[in-house]
Design a protein around this motif. Structure first.
Motif, PDB file in Angstrom:
ATOM      1  N   VAL A 219      38.351  34.486 -10.061  1.00 49.97           N
ATOM      2  CA  VAL A 219      37.891  34.725  -8.688  1.00 49.97           C
ATOM      3  C   VAL A 219      38.902  35.603  -7.940  1.00 49.97           C
ATOM      4  O   VAL A 219      38.518  36.489  -7.172  1.00 49.97           O
ATOM      5  CB  VAL A 219      37.636  33.401  -7.936  1.00 49.97           C
ATOM      6  N   GLU A 220      40.187  35.383  -8.166  1.00 48.94           N
ATOM      7  CA  GLU A 220      41.202  36.219  -7.494  1.00 48.94           C
ATOM      8  C   GLU A 220      41.023  37.692  -7.851  1.00 48.94           C
ATOM      9  O   GLU A 220      41.096  38.564  -6.992  1.00 48.94           O
ATOM     10  CB  GLU A 220      42.617  35.735  -7.858  1.00 48.94           C
ATOM     11  N   ARG A 221      40.782  37.952  -9.110  1.00 48.35           N
ATOM     12  CA  ARG A 221      40.551  39.345  -9.550  1.00 48.35           C
ATOM     13  C   ARG A 221      39.339  39.937  -8.864  1.00 48.35           C
ATOM     14  O   ARG A 221      39.344  41.089  -8.429  1.00 48.35           O
ATOM     15  CB  ARG A 221      40.309  39.392 -11.063  1.00 48.35           C
ATOM     16  N   LEU A 222      38.282  39.146  -8.795  1.00 47.91           N
ATOM     17  CA  LEU A 222      37.049  39.620  -8.154  1.00 47.91           C
ATOM     18  C   LEU A 222      37.305  39.900  -6.677  1.00 47.91           C
ATOM     19  O   LEU A 222      36.892  40.934  -6.139  1.00 47.91           O
ATOM     20  CB  LEU A 222      35.925  38.590  -8.318  1.00 47.91           C
ATOM     21  N   ALA A 223      38.018  38.985  -6.020  1.00 46.37           N
ATOM     22  CA  ALA A 223      38.300  39.140  -4.587  1.00 46.37           C
ATOM     23  C   ALA A 223      39.136  40.396  -4.342  1.00 46.37           C
ATOM     24  O   ALA A 223      38.882  41.154  -3.398  1.00 46.37           O
ATOM     25  CB  ALA A 223      39.016  37.906  -4.055  1.00 46.37           C
ATOM     26  N   GLU A 224      40.121  40.630  -5.219  1.00 50.11           N
ATOM     27  CA  GLU A 224      40.960  41.832  -5.070  1.00 50.11           C
ATOM     28  C   GLU A 224      40.138  43.105  -5.172  1.00 50.11           C
ATOM     29  O   GLU A 224      40.463  44.120  -4.575  1.00 50.11           O
ATOM     30  CB  GLU A 224      42.056  41.855  -6.151  1.00 50.11           C
ATOM     31  N   ALA A 225      39.065  43.049  -5.945  1.00 46.89           N
ATOM     32  CA  ALA A 225      38.223  44.241  -6.108  1.00 46.89           C
ATOM     33  C   ALA A 225      37.165  44.343  -4.999  1.00 46.89           C
ATOM     34  O   ALA A 225      36.334  45.243  -5.020  1.00 46.89           O
ATOM     35  CB  ALA A 225      37.564  44.223  -7.482  1.00 46.89           C
ATOM     36  N   GLY A 226      37.166  43.404  -4.069  1.00 43.83           N
ATOM     37  CA  GLY A 226      36.257  43.517  -2.924  1.00 43.83           C
ATOM     38  C   GLY A 226      35.079  42.562  -2.909  1.00 43.83           C
ATOM     39  O   GLY A 226      34.234  42.634  -2.017  1.00 43.83           O
ATOM     40  N   VAL A 227      35.010  41.662  -3.902  1.00 43.43           N
ATOM     41  CA  VAL A 227      33.907  40.692  -3.910  1.00 43.43           C
ATOM     42  C   VAL A 227      34.094  39.717  -2.746  1.00 43.43           C
ATOM     43  O   VAL A 227      35.193  39.255  -2.476  1.00 43.43           O
ATOM     44  CB  VAL A 227      33.857  39.941  -5.262  1.00 43.43           C
ATOM     45  N   ARG A 228      33.000  39.399  -2.063  1.00 44.79           N
ATOM     46  CA  ARG A 228      33.077  38.522  -0.883  1.00 44.79           C
ATOM     47  C   ARG A 228      32.331  37.210  -1.069  1.00 44.79           C
ATOM     48  O   ARG A 228      32.552  36.260  -0.354  1.00 44.79           O
ATOM     49  CB  ARG A 228      32.506  39.256   0.330  1.00 44.79           C
TER      50      ARG A 228
END
Ligand code: SAH
Length: 467
Positions: A219-228
């Motif tokens: 999830v951290e990786r996804l969040a860093e790429a802009g996932v909300r």
């Protein structure tokens, strides 16, 4: 089978496979087309298959006719879903024949739950298929493709000892961004419930939960790429019991709390629980091995509504389960009227090979068809009433992707209703206040609520418009 000219005979490592699996002899990236059928977990798995192949030079294409590798990620939940695959394979065979005339090869893989359930049978029915790979072994795809290029067809429907999640490549930032601001993350897989109609325990296997640290890192990786927005998924997601950072098991609630702390994540959802009621008849529920009764279910609904009166409830239903009488069926319709669902999926019972209910007395097809129609009319009536209540309400909506028409984006209301919003494309990923201005039978249309909306949308907000 694919020509194997230019292949080296041994490809012990994944790195070697990267060269070996190119059966085309072409330079440049190879194109991958993945088609997902069925549930959200297949969508997730399809992304992960693309991720595992990306380091081997595969780039995704949306056009099947350009593909060097076609993967069909299949669904076995009902017969209709499973049969779709074979008609698609018929079309792919024609593409493959046409490509062969231009000395170009198309490699075909069948993944997912049909692969798991039917294995070798797929290759017998559709010799165009090079690789059959089940949902627990797709991390081996590079090696399987290399083997198929050397040996012909390969079938891998193992439930391997190694955990596929330990062997999957993380997506690049660019790949994540291209997939949008809302992402699925598998946290639990498989099911131990053995409902008598259901293939899931056989195709996905026993219940397994991913460790907390693994989920958090993803999830951290996804969040860093802009996932909300994150949707935690599992076949029985509320059975989650993954190992916490210190070894003790965590519940889904605790995991949700932890994931909610991750910077940038503004929306958390989870699906599927074992809550779908399936039928309103206790006799049928017992036959289904559902372990709840009508009264128990209605009690749960009452408690949920006491805690949150504006709750939107949806469900799944099966009509025409073996032995279902007109009286049983009516109990399903009265349950729908009693609960007043905001929406529901309903299906005709489909006998699945290897499941207990497939052996029982079947309800004739015409009866199933009329019952389905009658049930859907009841569901539609309640859905329309639920949707109508949204008119004039203002919700915080995460703008997810381009909407139905140019100039529109689509997001969801707090009740998961899709909302078409007039807004520009650069607002994707923002949470904005939207006022519902129009209701069509199955969609909501909304307008941005004033100029302050953009600034307000920056913080995570959970609307409770029923209040
Ligand atoms: N894990 C969820 C079900 C997910 S499958 C649960 O147990 O509640 C999605 C839906 O497909 C099920 O809820 C059920 O309504 C339907 N379904 C499953 N097997 C089916 C079958 N053999 N025939 C018809 N519908 C089926």
């Amino acid at each position: 089978m694919a020509e194997t000219t230019g292949m080296s005979r041994d490809a012990p490592s994944a790195r070697a496979a990267r060269i070996d699996i190119d059966p085309t002899g072409m330079s440049g990236p190879r194109k991958l087309f993945v088609k997902s059928y069925g549930c959200q977990m297949n969508v997730y798995d399809s992304h992960r298959m693309a991720d595992v192949l990306a380091p081997h030079g595969y780039v995704e294409t949306a056009a099947v006719e350009d593909a060097d590798l076609v993967i069909l990620n299949t669904c076995h939940i009902r017969e209709k879903a499973a049969e779709k695959v074979y008609s698609e394979l018929g079309r792919i065979r024609k593409l493959k024949d046409a490509a062969a005339r231009h000395r170009r090869d198309i490699v075909v893989a069948v993944a997912g739950c049909v692969a798991q359930a039917e294995g070798e049978e797929i290759v017998r029915r559709a010799p165009v298929v090079d690789v059959v790979v089940g949902p627990q072994s797709y991390h081996r795809l590079p090696a399987l493709l290399a083997r198929a290029a050397r040996e012909g067809h390969v079938v891998d429907t193992d439930f391997p000892i190694e955990d596929k999640f330990d062997h999957l490549a993380a997506p690049s930032r660019a790949a994540t961004r291209a997939r949008g601001v809302s992402a699925f993350v598998t946290v639990q897989e498989g099911c131990d419930k053995f409902c008598s109609f259901c293939v899931v325990p056989y195709t996905r296997g026993a219940e397994v939960s991913r460790p907390v640290v693994q989920v958090v890192a993803e999830v951290e990786r996804l969040a860093e790429a802009g996932v909300r927005e994150i949707t935690l998924i599992g076949q029985n997601v509320n059975a989650y019991h993954g190992a916490g950072p210190r070894g003790a098991q965590w519940t889904l609630g605790r995991l949700l709390q932890r994931v909610g702390e991750i910077d940038g994540i503004a929306r958390l959802r989870y699906t599927t629980s074992h809550l779908p009621v399936q039928s309103g008849s206790d006799r049928i529920l017992a036959g289904m091995n559902r372990r709840h009764t009508r009264a128990h279910y209605l009690g749960v609904v009452e408690r949920l509504r006491a805690a949150r009166p504006d709750l939107a409830l949806t469900s799944d239903f099966i009509v025409g389960f073996p032995g279902e009488t007109e009286e049983d069926f009516r109990e399903t319709v009265t349950l729908v009227d009693e609960v007043g669902f905001a929406g529901a999926f309903s299906f005709k019972y489909s006998p699945r090979p290897g499941t207990p209910a497939a052996l029982a007395d079947q309800v004739p097809e015409e009866i199933k068809a009329t019952r389905l129609q009658r049930l859907q009319q009841a569901i539609d009536r309640h859905q329309a009433a639920f949707n109508a209540r949204a008119l004039g309400m203002t919700f915080d909506v995460l703008l997810e992707k381009p909407g139905r028409h140019p100039g529109q984006l689509v997001g969801r209301s707090p009740y998961l209703q899709p909302v078409q919003v007039t807004a520009s494309a650069d607002m994707i990923g923002e949470i904005v206040a939207v006022t519902i201005s129009e209701i069509a039978p199955n969609s909501l249309f909304g307008v941005l609520d004033g100029p302050a909306a953009r600034a307000a949308g920056r913080q995570p907000a959970f609307a409770s418009p029923g209040a």
